[in-house]
Motif scaffolding. Sequence first.
Motif, PDB file in Angstrom:
ATOM      1  N   HIS A  29      43.552  27.554  41.808  1.00  0.00           N
ATOM      2  CA  HIS A  29      43.194  28.843  41.116  1.00  0.00           C
ATOM      3  C   HIS A  29      42.071  29.317  41.816  1.00  0.00           C
ATOM      4  O   HIS A  29      41.028  28.798  41.991  1.00  0.00           O
ATOM      5  N   GLN A  30      42.505  30.561  42.593  1.00  0.00           N
ATOM      6  CA  GLN A  30      41.355  31.389  43.119  1.00  0.00           C
ATOM      7  C   GLN A  30      40.808  32.340  42.709  1.00  0.00           C
ATOM      8  O   GLN A  30      41.430  33.164  42.048  1.00  0.00           O
ATOM      9  N   LEU A  31      39.328  32.600  42.295  1.00  0.00           N
ATOM     10  CA  LEU A  31      38.624  33.557  41.858  1.00  0.00           C
ATOM     11  C   LEU A  31      38.812  34.871  42.589  1.00  0.00           C
ATOM     12  O   LEU A  31      38.558  34.696  43.637  1.00  0.00           O
ATOM     13  N   ILE A  36      34.679  37.722  39.918  1.00  0.00           N
ATOM     14  CA  ILE A  36      33.138  37.493  39.602  1.00  0.00           C
ATOM     15  C   ILE A  36      32.286  38.579  39.470  1.00  0.00           C
ATOM     16  O   ILE A  36      31.365  38.198  38.615  1.00  0.00           O
ATOM     17  N   VAL A  37      32.560  39.834  39.892  1.00  0.00           N
ATOM     18  CA  VAL A  37      31.690  40.691  39.618  1.00  0.00           C
ATOM     19  C   VAL A  37      31.560  40.933  38.206  1.00  0.00           C
ATOM     20  O   VAL A  37      30.433  41.379  37.564  1.00  0.00           O
ATOM     21  N   LEU A  61      31.210  37.603  47.265  1.00  0.00           N
ATOM     22  CA  LEU A  61      31.983  36.865  48.351  1.00  0.00           C
ATOM     23  C   LEU A  61      31.061  35.658  48.685  1.00  0.00           C
ATOM     24  O   LEU A  61      31.186  34.638  48.912  1.00  0.00           O
ATOM     25  N   ALA A  62      29.714  36.115  48.741  1.00  0.00           N
ATOM     26  CA  ALA A  62      28.677  35.203  49.017  1.00  0.00           C
ATOM     27  C   ALA A  62      28.627  34.041  47.985  1.00  0.00           C
ATOM     28  O   ALA A  62      28.573  32.933  48.287  1.00  0.00           O
ATOM     29  N   LEU A  63      28.655  34.270  46.803  1.00  0.00           N
ATOM     30  CA  LEU A  63      28.791  33.423  45.776  1.00  0.00           C
ATOM     31  C   LEU A  63      29.909  32.578  45.898  1.00  0.00           C
ATOM     32  O   LEU A  63      29.638  31.500  45.496  1.00  0.00           O
ATOM     33  N   LYS A  64      30.966  33.188  46.058  1.00  0.00           N
ATOM     34  CA  LYS A  64      32.284  32.397  46.287  1.00  0.00           C
ATOM     35  C   LYS A  64      32.186  31.310  47.488  1.00  0.00           C
ATOM     36  O   LYS A  64      32.738  30.363  47.186  1.00  0.00           O
ATOM     37  N   GLN A  65      31.874  32.002  48.503  1.00  0.00           N
ATOM     38  CA  GLN A  65      31.683  30.998  49.700  1.00  0.00           C
ATOM     39  C   GLN A  65      30.697  29.759  49.554  1.00  0.00           C
ATOM     40  O   GLN A  65      30.925  28.943  50.092  1.00  0.00           O
TER      41      GLN A  65
END
Length: 69
Positions: A29-31, A36-37, A61-65
């Motif tokens: 499952h990819q967010l 996220i926002v 994107l920074a949070l995801k990475q």
Amino acid sequence: MAYVAVSGGEEAIAASLRLLRRHLAQTDHQLSLQLIVQALPELVDQVMAEASLYDPELAALALKQGAGS
């Protein structure tokens, strides 16, 4: 290098990173950045403020990475 303030030191950090990699490999499952926002607006705002960003999707994107780190 990161500051180590937990019991177990570098071994604990290495174990946590292995656990994170295993969890990410098992999760299909990819967010989305938009999710996220929408779900974590205060965290996105904090990343934007601390990194001098003006794009919520870039902060997401920074949070995801960073896997939330």
